[in-house]
Write a protein that holds these residues in place. Structure first.
Motif, PDB file in Angstrom:
ATOM      1  N   PRO A  25      -8.344 -22.318  43.338  1.00 24.02           N
ATOM      2  CA  PRO A  25      -9.405 -23.313  43.140  1.00 24.02           C
ATOM      3  C   PRO A  25      -8.929 -24.603  42.457  1.00 24.02           C
ATOM      4  CG  PRO A  25     -10.177 -21.132  42.470  1.00 24.02           C
ATOM      5  CD  PRO A  25      -8.696 -21.027  42.722  1.00 24.02           C
ATOM      6  N   VAL A  26      -7.845 -24.520  41.696  1.00 23.64           N
ATOM      7  CA  VAL A  26      -7.283 -25.692  41.025  1.00 23.64           C
ATOM      8  C   VAL A  26      -6.327 -26.429  41.967  1.00 23.64           C
ATOM      9  CG1 VAL A  26      -5.985 -26.461  38.966  1.00 23.64           C
ATOM     10  CG2 VAL A  26      -7.481 -24.481  38.821  1.00 23.64           C
ATOM     11  N   GLY A  27      -5.916 -25.772  43.046  1.00 21.03           N
ATOM     12  CA  GLY A  27      -5.029 -26.388  44.028  1.00 21.03           C
ATOM     13  C   GLY A  27      -3.558 -26.221  43.735  1.00 21.03           C
ATOM     14  N   LEU A  28      -3.199 -25.202  42.941  1.00 15.51           N
ATOM     15  CA  LEU A  28      -1.796 -24.978  42.597  1.00 15.51           C
ATOM     16  C   LEU A  28      -1.333 -23.606  43.064  1.00 15.51           C
ATOM     17  CD1 LEU A  28      -1.657 -26.207  38.875  1.00 15.51           C
ATOM     18  CD2 LEU A  28      -0.919 -27.450  40.917  1.00 15.51           C
ATOM     19  N   THR A  29      -0.038 -23.509  43.308  1.00  9.41           N
ATOM     20  CA  THR A  29       0.605 -22.219  43.518  1.00  9.41           C
ATOM     21  C   THR A  29       1.254 -21.796  42.202  1.00  9.41           C
ATOM     22  OG1 THR A  29       2.748 -23.158  44.104  1.00  9.41           O
ATOM     23  CG2 THR A  29       1.159 -22.834  45.916  1.00  9.41           C
ATOM     24  N   HIS A  30       1.718 -20.558  42.171  1.00  4.58           N
ATOM     25  CA  HIS A  30       2.405 -20.071  40.974  1.00  4.58           C
ATOM     26  C   HIS A  30       3.618 -20.939  40.650  1.00  4.58           C
ATOM     27  CE1 HIS A  30       4.972 -17.425  38.528  1.00  4.58           C
ATOM     28  NE2 HIS A  30       3.832 -16.951  38.065  1.00  4.58           N
ATOM     29  N   ALA A  31       4.416 -21.269  41.656  1.00  2.77           N
ATOM     30  CA  ALA A  31       5.622 -22.084  41.422  1.00  2.77           C
ATOM     31  C   ALA A  31       5.245 -23.464  40.899  1.00  2.77           C
ATOM     32  CB  ALA A  31       6.440 -22.202  42.699  1.00  2.77           C
ATOM     33  N   GLN A  32       4.240 -24.088  41.494  1.00  2.00           N
ATOM     34  CA  GLN A  32       3.810 -25.398  41.028  1.00  2.00           C
ATOM     35  C   GLN A  32       3.306 -25.321  39.589  1.00  2.00           C
ATOM     36  OE1 GLN A  32       0.966 -26.009  44.155  1.00  2.00           O
ATOM     37  NE2 GLN A  32       2.270 -27.525  45.171  1.00  2.00           N
TER      38      GLN A  32
END
Length: 142
Positions: A25-32
């Motif tokens: 929902p925040v638009g991030l992946t774990h790596a990002q």
């Protein structure tokens, strides 16, 4: 009986997938998230790290940092400028939008960490601290 390596692989994949789902929902992946949170922490220390320095702190390979950083820059979450101490390198810093996004993401990941470590007493539990100590040894950080 599964090996330690196989168990670490399974836990790591499960953890990464859970963080990916929680941060969608925040638009991030774990790596990002990992790179932005590390960059946020380094910025709070007054540092403007190069991609190499950020990668070393976050535990990522330099080429992977470069790839993820380019995407984060295109998304307007970080900016790259010539590094103040190394003209061959880029210094990285969060944009205002990057600070906002990581500010939303950190509590999400902290809550997920509490949930995922609940079976071993939560993030501050004795077993979690012992596990973290063991993992630091395996990583050569102690």
């Amino acid at each position: 009986m599964e090996t330690v390596g196989a168990l670490l692989w399974r836990v790591t994949n499960r953890w990464r997938a859970a963080v990916d789902r929680a941060l969608a929902p925040v638009g991030l992946t774990h790596a990002q998230y990992s790179l932005l949170a590390t960059l946020y922490g380094m910025g709070r220390e007054g540092l403007t790290p190069s991609q190499r320095e950020l990668g070393e702190r976050a535990g990522f390979e330099p080429m992977y940092v470069s790839k993820v950083a380019r995407g984060l820059e295109q998304a307007g979450l970080l900016e790259r400028a010539r590094h103040p101490h190394d003209p061959r390198a880029f210094g990285l810093a969060l944009t205002t939008r990057g600070v906002e996004v990581i500010g939303q993401a950190i509590p999400v990941v902290r809550g997920l960490q509490a949930e995922l470590t609940a079976p071993i007493g939560g993030p501050e539990g004795v077993r979690a601290r012992e596990l973290a100590d063991t993992l630091r040894v395996l990583l050569g950080l102690e």
